[in-house]
Design a protein around this motif. Structure first.
Motif, PDB file in Angstrom:
ATOM      1  N   LEU A  38       0.327  -5.718  -1.097  1.00 49.51           N
ATOM      2  CA  LEU A  38       0.456  -5.658  -2.554  1.00 49.51           C
ATOM      3  C   LEU A  38       1.855  -6.103  -2.925  1.00 49.51           C
ATOM      4  CD1 LEU A  38      -0.399  -4.765  -5.429  1.00 49.51           C
ATOM      5  CD2 LEU A  38       0.333  -2.441  -4.797  1.00 49.51           C
ATOM      6  N   THR A  52       0.812  -7.040  -8.528  1.00 51.92           N
ATOM      7  CA  THR A  52       1.027  -6.106  -9.623  1.00 51.92           C
ATOM      8  C   THR A  52       2.310  -6.484 -10.339  1.00 51.92           C
ATOM      9  OG1 THR A  52       1.264  -3.776 -10.264  1.00 51.92           O
ATOM     10  CG2 THR A  52       2.273  -4.437  -8.175  1.00 51.92           C
ATOM     11  N   LEU A  98      -6.024   0.631  -6.077  1.00 55.40           N
ATOM     12  CA  LEU A  98      -6.524  -0.432  -5.199  1.00 55.40           C
ATOM     13  C   LEU A  98      -7.150   0.147  -3.944  1.00 55.40           C
ATOM     14  CD1 LEU A  98      -3.736  -3.164  -5.489  1.00 55.40           C
ATOM     15  CD2 LEU A  98      -6.028  -3.185  -6.506  1.00 55.40           C
ATOM     16  N   THR A 135       3.505  -2.875   0.885  1.00 58.69           N
ATOM     17  CA  THR A 135       3.970  -3.239  -0.452  1.00 58.69           C
ATOM     18  C   THR A 135       5.318  -3.945  -0.351  1.00 58.69           C
ATOM     19  OG1 THR A 135       4.907  -1.006  -0.659  1.00 58.69           O
ATOM     20  CG2 THR A 135       2.751  -1.392  -1.657  1.00 58.69           C
TER      21      THR A 135
END
Length: 275
Positions: A11, A46, A204, A217
């Motif tokens: 992400l 995001t 998610l 991330t």
């Protein structure tokens, strides 16, 4: 790296991470996302941007996952159809607007599909237009109707100390009624309490059926720390502040020196034993 960690999803934050300072998606970044796909690792993005502000990334990166706009305030499919959405309560939005204006920041309001401003010549309007690839709507004032559809409020100032001080004061003032975090040194984002990047990881995980422990991330700003905390593995960009870097498991190069692509190769793929 010894390849001892399961990573099934990466992400990524967008501005300051996936793209350069001039908002360029480099060929190396595109290639890195293709490498993830080849390795069977899902990719998602995001950002504090509105959904329309991330549309230009869908085709170049072949995005097939839900897109978390407004720091998770609205999740959309790659065709921008809404999966789920959260809005600021109108009373919270009105209070926030007044608080920011009293502090001397410019104020923007984002609804589900519009970007509303009061002055087209205000700082960063032109820059943001170039970034999100659509223009704002100039209004004389923010009406009750606008605030009933408010997905995000942004306080804007070229005074970094004002942004930092306002963030601290407004977060204390609003408590659990909203999420307050600066996404750039000159932007202070106020979103629904459910809308923060830690919640993006959780959502998610639920939507894609991937445990948070298997999500990596990558980001560069304080508002990325919540997703670092919720994910199994985290990477900070090289230009991030020390406060952000210390919260990450690894630190890559800057976004001006292909930090995203290097992170994919050195950390994500290497962690899974692909490289």
């Amino acid at each position: 790296m010894s390849g001892n960690r399961a990573i099934r999803l990466l992400l990524a934050d967008v501005d300051g991470t996936l793209v350069t300072t001039e908002k360029v998606l480099t060929e190396a970044a595109k290639h890195a996302v293709r490498d993830l796909d080849d390795a069977g690792i899902t990719f998602a993005i995001t950002s504090g941007r509105p959904p329309r502000g991330m549309a230009m990334l869908v085709a170049p990166l072949a995005i097939r996952t839900p897109i978390a706009a407004f720091n998770g305030g609205i999740f959309v499919k790659p065709d921008l159809s809404v999966i789920e959405a959260h809005l600021l309560p109108p009373k919270v939005a009105a209070h926030t607007l007044q608080f920011l204006m009293d502090r001397g920041t410019d104020v923007w309001v984002y609804t589900e599909d519009e970007w509303l401003i009061r002055d087209s010549r205000a700082p960063h309007v032109e820059r943001e237009t170039n970034t999100v690839k659509f223009g704002p709507k100039v209004v004389r004032s923010f009406t009750a109707d606008h605030l009933s559809h408010c997905a995000k409020i942004v306080g804007v100032s070229d005074n970094p100390k004002l942004i930092t001080d306002t963030e601290r004061a407004l977060a204390h003032d609003l408590g659990r009624d909203a999420s307050v975090a600066h996404s750039q040194p000159y932007y202070l984002d106020i979103t629904p309490s459910e809308a923060n990047k830690g919640s993006v990881v959780k959502t998610l995980s639920r939507l894609l059926g991937i445990p948070a422990a298997e999500i990596a991330t990558i980001g560069n700003m304080p508002n990325d720390i919540p997703m670092f905390n919720e994910s199994g593995y985290s990477i900070a960009m090289g230009q991030a502040s020390d406060d952000v870097k210390i919260k990450a498991d690894a630190v890559t190069d800057s976004n001006e020196n292909e930090g995203f692509a290097k992170a994919v190769s050195r950390y994500v793929l290497a962690q899974t034993g692909v490289q």
